[in-house]
Design a protein around this motif. Structure first.
Motif, PDB file in Angstrom:
ATOM      1  N   THR A   1      -6.479 -67.526  83.487  1.00  0.00           N
ATOM      2  CA  THR A   1      -6.032 -67.058  82.171  1.00  0.00           C
ATOM      3  C   THR A   1      -7.034 -67.434  81.088  1.00  0.00           C
ATOM      4  O   THR A   1      -7.391 -66.607  80.240  1.00  0.00           O
ATOM      5  CB  THR A   1      -4.647 -67.645  81.851  1.00  0.00           C
ATOM      6  OG1 THR A   1      -3.698 -67.148  82.803  1.00  0.00           O
ATOM      7  CG2 THR A   1      -4.191 -67.261  80.453  1.00  0.00           C
TER       8      THR A   1
ATOM      9  N   ARG B   1      -9.289 -64.975  78.765  1.00  0.00           N
ATOM     10  CA  ARG B   1      -9.163 -65.015  77.307  1.00  0.00           C
ATOM     11  C   ARG B   1     -10.538 -65.102  76.648  1.00  0.00           C
ATOM     12  O   ARG B   1     -10.834 -64.384  75.688  1.00  0.00           O
ATOM     13  CB  ARG B   1      -8.304 -66.210  76.896  1.00  0.00           C
ATOM     14  CG  ARG B   1      -7.840 -66.174  75.435  1.00  0.00           C
ATOM     15  CD  ARG B   1      -7.170 -67.486  75.038  1.00  0.00           C
ATOM     16  NE  ARG B   1      -6.201 -67.914  76.018  1.00  0.00           N
ATOM     17  CZ  ARG B   1      -4.945 -67.499  76.066  1.00  0.00           C
ATOM     18  NH1 ARG B   1      -4.527 -66.601  75.189  1.00  0.00           N
ATOM     19  NH2 ARG B   1      -4.115 -67.942  76.987  1.00  0.00           N
TER      20      ARG B   1
ATOM     21  N   ASP C   1      -4.176 -58.328  79.661  1.00  0.00           N
ATOM     22  CA  ASP C   1      -2.792 -57.979  79.992  1.00  0.00           C
ATOM     23  C   ASP C   1      -2.614 -57.719  81.481  1.00  0.00           C
ATOM     24  O   ASP C   1      -1.549 -57.998  82.047  1.00  0.00           O
ATOM     25  CB  ASP C   1      -2.358 -56.756  79.187  1.00  0.00           C
ATOM     26  CG  ASP C   1      -2.208 -57.068  77.707  1.00  0.00           C
ATOM     27  OD1 ASP C   1      -1.862 -58.209  77.373  1.00  0.00           O
ATOM     28  OD2 ASP C   1      -2.455 -56.163  76.890  1.00  0.00           O
TER      29      ASP C   1
ATOM     30  N   THR D   1      -2.413 -61.346  82.855  1.00  0.00           N
ATOM     31  CA  THR D   1      -1.359 -62.266  82.413  1.00  0.00           C
ATOM     32  C   THR D   1       0.007 -61.618  82.222  1.00  0.00           C
ATOM     33  O   THR D   1       0.997 -62.335  82.084  1.00  0.00           O
ATOM     34  CB  THR D   1      -1.759 -62.917  81.079  1.00  0.00           C
ATOM     35  OG1 THR D   1      -1.786 -61.908  80.048  1.00  0.00           O
ATOM     36  CG2 THR D   1      -3.115 -63.592  81.186  1.00  0.00           C
ATOM     37  N   TYR D   2       0.094 -60.285  82.212  1.00  0.00           N
ATOM     38  CA  TYR D   2       1.327 -59.582  81.842  1.00  0.00           C
ATOM     39  C   TYR D   2       1.868 -60.111  80.506  1.00  0.00           C
ATOM     40  O   TYR D   2       3.056 -60.397  80.338  1.00  0.00           O
ATOM     41  CB  TYR D   2       2.391 -59.713  82.933  1.00  0.00           C
ATOM     42  CG  TYR D   2       3.550 -58.745  82.751  1.00  0.00           C
ATOM     43  CD1 TYR D   2       3.331 -57.392  82.551  1.00  0.00           C
ATOM     44  CD2 TYR D   2       4.866 -59.193  82.794  1.00  0.00           C
ATOM     45  CE1 TYR D   2       4.388 -56.507  82.385  1.00  0.00           C
ATOM     46  CE2 TYR D   2       5.940 -58.319  82.633  1.00  0.00           C
ATOM     47  CZ  TYR D   2       5.688 -56.981  82.421  1.00  0.00           C
ATOM     48  OH  TYR D   2       6.738 -56.099  82.245  1.00  0.00           O
ATOM     49  N   ARG D   3       0.981 -60.217  79.532  1.00  0.00           N
ATOM     50  CA  ARG D   3       1.333 -60.719  78.201  1.00  0.00           C
ATOM     51  C   ARG D   3       2.348 -59.788  77.530  1.00  0.00           C
ATOM     52  O   ARG D   3       2.167 -58.580  77.500  1.00  0.00           O
ATOM     53  CB  ARG D   3       0.062 -60.806  77.349  1.00  0.00           C
ATOM     54  CG  ARG D   3       0.301 -61.066  75.863  1.00  0.00           C
ATOM     55  CD  ARG D   3      -1.009 -61.114  75.093  1.00  0.00           C
ATOM     56  NE  ARG D   3      -1.830 -59.927  75.277  1.00  0.00           N
ATOM     57  CZ  ARG D   3      -3.011 -59.757  74.705  1.00  0.00           C
ATOM     58  NH1 ARG D   3      -3.525 -60.697  73.935  1.00  0.00           N
ATOM     59  NH2 ARG D   3      -3.707 -58.646  74.926  1.00  0.00           N
ATOM     60  N   HIS D   4       3.384 -60.377  76.977  1.00  0.00           N
ATOM     61  CA  HIS D   4       4.278 -59.590  76.139  1.00  0.00           C
ATOM     62  C   HIS D   4       5.064 -60.480  75.193  1.00  0.00           C
ATOM     63  O   HIS D   4       5.278 -61.660  75.433  1.00  0.00           O
ATOM     64  CB  HIS D   4       5.237 -58.714  76.969  1.00  0.00           C
ATOM     65  CG  HIS D   4       6.002 -59.455  78.018  1.00  0.00           C
ATOM     66  ND1 HIS D   4       5.577 -59.548  79.318  1.00  0.00           N
ATOM     67  CD2 HIS D   4       7.168 -60.116  77.968  1.00  0.00           C
ATOM     68  CE1 HIS D   4       6.449 -60.255  80.031  1.00  0.00           C
ATOM     69  NE2 HIS D   4       7.429 -60.605  79.220  1.00  0.00           N
ATOM     70  N   HIS D   5       5.453 -59.879  74.096  1.00  0.00           N
ATOM     71  CA  HIS D   5       6.227 -60.543  73.056  1.00  0.00           C
ATOM     72  C   HIS D   5       7.645 -60.748  73.567  1.00  0.00           C
ATOM     73  O   HIS D   5       8.292 -59.811  74.033  1.00  0.00           O
ATOM     74  CB  HIS D   5       6.221 -59.659  71.806  1.00  0.00           C
ATOM     75  CG  HIS D   5       6.835 -60.287  70.606  1.00  0.00           C
ATOM     76  ND1 HIS D   5       7.105 -59.587  69.457  1.00  0.00           N
ATOM     77  CD2 HIS D   5       7.236 -61.550  70.350  1.00  0.00           C
ATOM     78  CE1 HIS D   5       7.650 -60.380  68.559  1.00  0.00           C
ATOM     79  NE2 HIS D   5       7.745 -61.571  69.084  1.00  0.00           N
TER      80      HIS D   5
ATOM     81  N   TYR E   1       5.570 -65.827  73.136  1.00  0.00           N
ATOM     82  CA  TYR E   1       4.978 -64.840  74.023  1.00  0.00           C
ATOM     83  C   TYR E   1       5.009 -65.344  75.459  1.00  0.00           C
ATOM     84  O   TYR E   1       4.921 -66.552  75.698  1.00  0.00           O
ATOM     85  CB  TYR E   1       3.526 -64.546  73.638  1.00  0.00           C
ATOM     86  CG  TYR E   1       3.401 -63.725  72.387  1.00  0.00           C
ATOM     87  CD1 TYR E   1       3.281 -62.348  72.454  1.00  0.00           C
ATOM     88  CD2 TYR E   1       3.425 -64.323  71.135  1.00  0.00           C
ATOM     89  CE1 TYR E   1       3.167 -61.582  71.295  1.00  0.00           C
ATOM     90  CE2 TYR E   1       3.312 -63.569  69.982  1.00  0.00           C
ATOM     91  CZ  TYR E   1       3.187 -62.204  70.066  1.00  0.00           C
ATOM     92  OH  TYR E   1       3.085 -61.455  68.930  1.00  0.00           O
TER      93      TYR E   1
ATOM     94  N   GLU F   1       2.901 -65.295  78.866  1.00  0.00           N
ATOM     95  CA  GLU F   1       1.616 -65.034  79.511  1.00  0.00           C
ATOM     96  C   GLU F   1       1.603 -65.793  80.824  1.00  0.00           C
ATOM     97  O   GLU F   1       1.905 -66.988  80.858  1.00  0.00           O
ATOM     98  CB  GLU F   1       0.435 -65.531  78.655  1.00  0.00           C
ATOM     99  CG  GLU F   1       0.256 -64.813  77.339  1.00  0.00           C
ATOM    100  CD  GLU F   1      -0.836 -65.452  76.488  1.00  0.00           C
ATOM    101  OE1 GLU F   1      -1.398 -66.496  76.919  1.00  0.00           O
ATOM    102  OE2 GLU F   1      -1.131 -64.923  75.402  1.00  0.00           O
TER     103      GLU F   1
ATOM    104  N   GLN G   1       0.239 -68.056  83.231  1.00  0.00           N
ATOM    105  CA  GLN G   1      -0.789 -69.079  83.058  1.00  0.00           C
ATOM    106  C   GLN G   1      -1.448 -69.368  84.405  1.00  0.00           C
ATOM    107  O   GLN G   1      -0.993 -70.227  85.166  1.00  0.00           O
ATOM    108  CB  GLN G   1      -0.177 -70.344  82.466  1.00  0.00           C
ATOM    109  CG  GLN G   1       0.348 -70.170  81.060  1.00  0.00           C
ATOM    110  CD  GLN G   1      -0.740 -69.784  80.076  1.00  0.00           C
ATOM    111  OE1 GLN G   1      -1.764 -70.470  79.956  1.00  0.00           O
ATOM    112  NE2 GLN G   1      -0.541 -68.692  79.361  1.00  0.00           N
TER     113      GLN G   1
ATOM    114  N   ASN H   1       4.471 -69.590  77.836  1.00  0.00           N
ATOM    115  CA  ASN H   1       3.048 -69.754  78.147  1.00  0.00           C
ATOM    116  C   ASN H   1       2.746 -71.191  78.552  1.00  0.00           C
ATOM    117  O   ASN H   1       1.672 -71.719  78.289  1.00  0.00           O
ATOM    118  CB  ASN H   1       2.179 -69.350  76.946  1.00  0.00           C
ATOM    119  CG  ASN H   1       2.545 -70.114  75.686  1.00  0.00           C
ATOM    120  OD1 ASN H   1       3.424 -70.962  75.715  1.00  0.00           O
ATOM    121  ND2 ASN H   1       1.877 -69.818  74.590  1.00  0.00           N
TER     122      ASN H   1
END
Length: 357
Positions: A221, A225, A241, A244-248, A262, A264, A266, A303
């Motif tokens: 991760t 970044r 994304d 990490t499949y980042r999402h709010h 969020y 993410e 890790q 996260n």
């Protein structure tokens, strides 16, 4: 002071509205993804996945599936759906123990053997909303440009075309079950509702087996970044994304200030695994394409990594726990579901027919 806070809140609302509209339009509209039971919070809560599934009609037998391995028990065989890999009705019989044939079926799937049209699958990146005739062309966004897709190399690894970096390494294949997925969106307990946020993801088993490809993420991760995150460059930002499949998740308001949480994944070391599945039912309206779905084990929260214990780490990083095992066992370990193909958020990841490399 009050005036500045009010202006700030209005700006946030406007920005969220703009991004919400963009998310709906970018990929041609949100997919109709339904399901029930088996719920979990994307903050890292348990996903039991005990839904009842659907009644599936008996498919027509395929001509090339009457094989057995030495000393195999008939109960070792599952009828699996490999629509782009085998002919006929797209179903074939395979033993969960036969890791060589499962690997071969996945490679035949990504090479579209059953279609025999000279095309292979590639994967559109998050912000690439072009059709099959254009998604592999170079595109420009402001001062940035890229060939914004992933191709499969000869080993089945997933490689970002623009810099030829391996993003995910193919580790083998298993039998898994398609999932119905429901996403609950928005923040229901506060005055500021962000429709892009994900509150819960629920899934249930469809009752149809398919091939799941185990991929080990080839970047951590933090490394992703540093190398790719960019608010201005959507091509690079999409890679973060995809890892990490980042999402709010949530937005909190204490009467004066808002702050966000969020999710993410890790990935603190190389080799965190997930199972990728091609799902034709989520193809964003593009015939011959398939949604990019991920079933994965994960013990973090938001996260943070407090669940990364010595007992849990092997389930997140060791593919041998899953290879050669029955789907009834592996599905219990793959407690999380990620929809990389998510038209509502403007996430355009998609298995799409194209050319090699």
């Amino acid at each position: 002071m009050f005036k500045s806070k009010l202006l700030w809140r209005m700006a946030v609302i406007i920005l969220i509205a703009v991004f919400s509209i963009a998310g709906i339009i970018a990929c041609g509209g949100g997919a109709d993804i339904t399901g029930s039971s088996g719920s979990f919070s994307t903050s890292g809560g348990e996903d039991t996945g005990t839904g009842g599934g659907e009644t599936t009609p008996t498919p027509t037998p395929n001509q090339d599936d009457n094989y057995t391995l030495p000393n195999d028990n008939p109960s070792d065989y599952y009828r699996v759906h490999v629509p782009f890999g085998v002919g006929g009705d797209g179903f074939t019989n395979v033993s969960y123990k036969d890791t060589n044939r499962l690997k071969k079926l996945w490679l035949e799937q990504i090479n579209r053997k059953a279609k025999n049209d000279g095309k292979v699958f590639a994967i559109r990146n998050r912000a690439n909303n072009r059709d099959a005739n254009n998604f592999q062309n170079r595109h420009t966004h402001g001062q940035y440009s890229a060939q914004d897709y992933y191709y499969f190399n000869e080993n089945g690894d997933i490689v970002w075309k623009e810099d030829n970096t391996i993003i995910k390494k193919f580790m083998g294949a298993i039998i898994t079950e398609y999932r119905n997925v429901t996403i609950t969106r928005g923040n229901k307990n506060i005055w500021l509702n962000n429709s892009m946020a994900i509150d819960k993801i629920r899934w249930s088993k469809k009752g149809i087996y398919t091939i799941g490809a185990i991929y080990a993420n080839a970047l951590t991760t933090d490394e992703t970044r540093r190398k790719y995150v960019s608010a201005q460059n959507p091509f690079k930002d999409g890679i973060f994304d995809f890892i990490t499949y980042r999402h709010h998740l949530e937005a909190f308001n204490n009467g004066a200030w808002c702050w966000n949480e969020y999710f993410e994944r890790q990935y603190t070391t190389l080799g965190f695994i997930e199972v990728l599945v091609m799902d034709e039912s989520n193809n964003l309206g593009y015939s011959g394409s398939a949604g990019v779905h991920s079933y994965y084990p994960y013990y973090g929260k938001f996260n943070r990594v407090e669940g990364f214990t010595p007992q849990n780490m092997p389930y997140m990083t060791n593919q041998n726990i899953y290879l050669g095992q029955r789907p009834e066992y592996t599905d219990r370990q793959l407690t999380h579901t990620a929809l990389f193909t998510d038209g509502w958020r403007g996430w355009c990841f998609l298995f799409m027919p194209g050319h090699k490399n």
